[in-house]
Design a protein around this motif. Structure first.
Motif, PDB file in Angstrom:
ATOM      1  N   ASN A 112     -34.240  14.955  18.382  1.00 27.20           N
ATOM      2  CA  ASN A 112     -33.986  14.150  19.584  1.00 27.20           C
ATOM      3  C   ASN A 112     -34.372  12.677  19.373  1.00 27.20           C
ATOM      4  O   ASN A 112     -34.606  11.950  20.337  1.00 27.20           O
ATOM      5  N   GLY A 137     -38.794   9.561  20.434  1.00 28.43           N
ATOM      6  CA  GLY A 137     -38.549  10.920  19.934  1.00 28.43           C
ATOM      7  C   GLY A 137     -38.750  11.111  18.448  1.00 28.43           C
ATOM      8  O   GLY A 137     -38.530  12.204  17.938  1.00 28.43           O
ATOM      9  N   ILE A 138     -39.168  10.073  17.727  1.00 27.98           N
ATOM     10  CA  ILE A 138     -39.397  10.248  16.285  1.00 27.98           C
ATOM     11  C   ILE A 138     -40.698  11.022  16.079  1.00 27.98           C
ATOM     12  O   ILE A 138     -41.739  10.640  16.614  1.00 27.98           O
ATOM     13  N   ASP A 139     -40.611  12.133  15.331  1.00 31.31           N
ATOM     14  CA  ASP A 139     -41.788  12.950  15.047  1.00 31.31           C
ATOM     15  C   ASP A 139     -41.740  13.417  13.608  1.00 31.31           C
ATOM     16  O   ASP A 139     -40.682  13.451  12.982  1.00 31.31           O
ATOM     17  N   GLU A 248     -39.125  18.023  18.154  1.00 27.62           N
ATOM     18  CA  GLU A 248     -37.966  18.619  18.825  1.00 27.62           C
ATOM     19  C   GLU A 248     -36.812  18.745  17.838  1.00 27.62           C
ATOM     20  O   GLU A 248     -36.453  17.776  17.166  1.00 27.62           O
TER      21      GLU A 248
HETATM   22 CA   LIG Z   1     -38.804  14.311  18.710  1.00 30.28          CA
END
Ligand SMILES: [Ca+2]
Ligand SMILES: [Ca+2]
Ligand SMILES: [Ca+2]
Length: 285
Positions: A112, A137-139, A248
């Motif tokens: 995401n 949303g960067i993970d 995500e």
């Molecule tokens: Ca994310």
């Protein structure tokens, strides 16, 4: 005996018809089964099936905000993405093997991740995408791969920072009418890094992606495996109760140029093969 042969032939023809479509090559291959899912400390998006198949072309479908999946407009819906919290993991099976192939990454991870629009709704990326708020949303998550679903190779913590894009020729990153739009290819890797998007306008961003649908691409060359059929993403606890890490996942694809054989035949096909084997064994007696 004559009737028996006819029945055997009929079953055999049926098996051929069922098997035939599986021999056709497919434009892009995705994960098609959830092996296991542990959400960890997570409060939403608890539907692991959301990570199967191709990302939907429309974000917010059936809402008043329905608009194309684009680098500025990722999926957020529970039926499109699945979330991991700390201590969580998801293990997925691919429809077809990703064959380790020199010169190309083999596996695309779609999340995401999005770029914040510095000039909404024009679709312009900020000049420094490492700044807080320039993206969302960067993970990172730990990624492991397997050739047999039992033995795993740890590829380490990977930052999934590449956005997704469902079409190649949209006039706006928030377009709702898809008439005349050309679908992007989820099986086509690209070599963009996040900084490549910095300061770019919408047309330049589409140029960066070309026909690719984006995603963070993973090279299997260093894995030591000749092919990969299973993927596990997980998030260990960071040991700090004050933080709630999350990740995500929207979809996993295999590069079209590195797509191999079926990971496991469909159960219906297996049942037919068992029936055939049984019939042939009985005939021999
Ligand atoms: Ca994310
Ligand atoms: Ca924590
Ligand atoms: Ca999805």
């Amino acid at each position: 005996m004559y009737l028996y042969t006819l029945r055997t032939a009929g079953l055999f023809m049926f098996a051929l018809v069922v098997l035939a479509p599986l021999n056709h090559s497919i434009a892009a291959t995705f994960a098609n089964a959830v092996v296991s899912y542990n959400p960890g400390i997570s409060s939403n998006a608890l539907n692991p099936e959301a990570a199967l198949g191709q990302p939907g072309a429309i974000a917010g479908e059936d809402t008043q905000f329905a608009s194309i999946l684009s680098p500025f407009n990722p999926h957020y819906e529970d039926d499109q993405i699945v979330q991991l919290g700390e201590g969580g993991s998801i293990t997925l099976q691919l429809a077809r093997f990703a064959v380790t192939t020199a010169g190309t990454p083999e596996i695309g991870i779609f999340t995401n991740t999005g770029i914040s629009d510095a000039s909404w709704p024009a679709g312009i990326a900020g000049n420094d995408l490492e700044l807080s708020g320039a993206t969302f949303g960067i993970d990172s998550a730990k990624m492991e791969v397997s050739a047999d679903g039992a033995n795993w190779v740890n590829l380490g913590m990977i930052r999934f920072d590449q956005p997704s894009s469902a079409f190649t020729n949209a006039t706006s990153p928030y377009q709702s009418d898809t008439t005349g739009l050309i679908p992007a290819n989820f099986g086509l890797p690209h070599d963009n890094v996040l900084a490549d998007y910095a300061g770019k306008d919408w047309n330049s961003i589409q140029g960066l992606l070309g026909n690719s649908a984006g995603g963070t691409w993973i090279d299997l060359d260093a894995s030591g495996l000749s092919q990969v059929g299973w993927i596990r993403l997980s998030l260990d606890s960071d040991g700090n109760d004050a933080t709630l890490l999350n990740f995500e996942l929207d979809a996993i694809s295999v590069a079209s140029s590195a797509t191999g054989g079926l990971v496991i035949p469909e159960p219906s096909v297996m049942a037919i093969l068992f029936s055939l084997t049984g019939l042939l064994a009985r005939r021999r007696r």
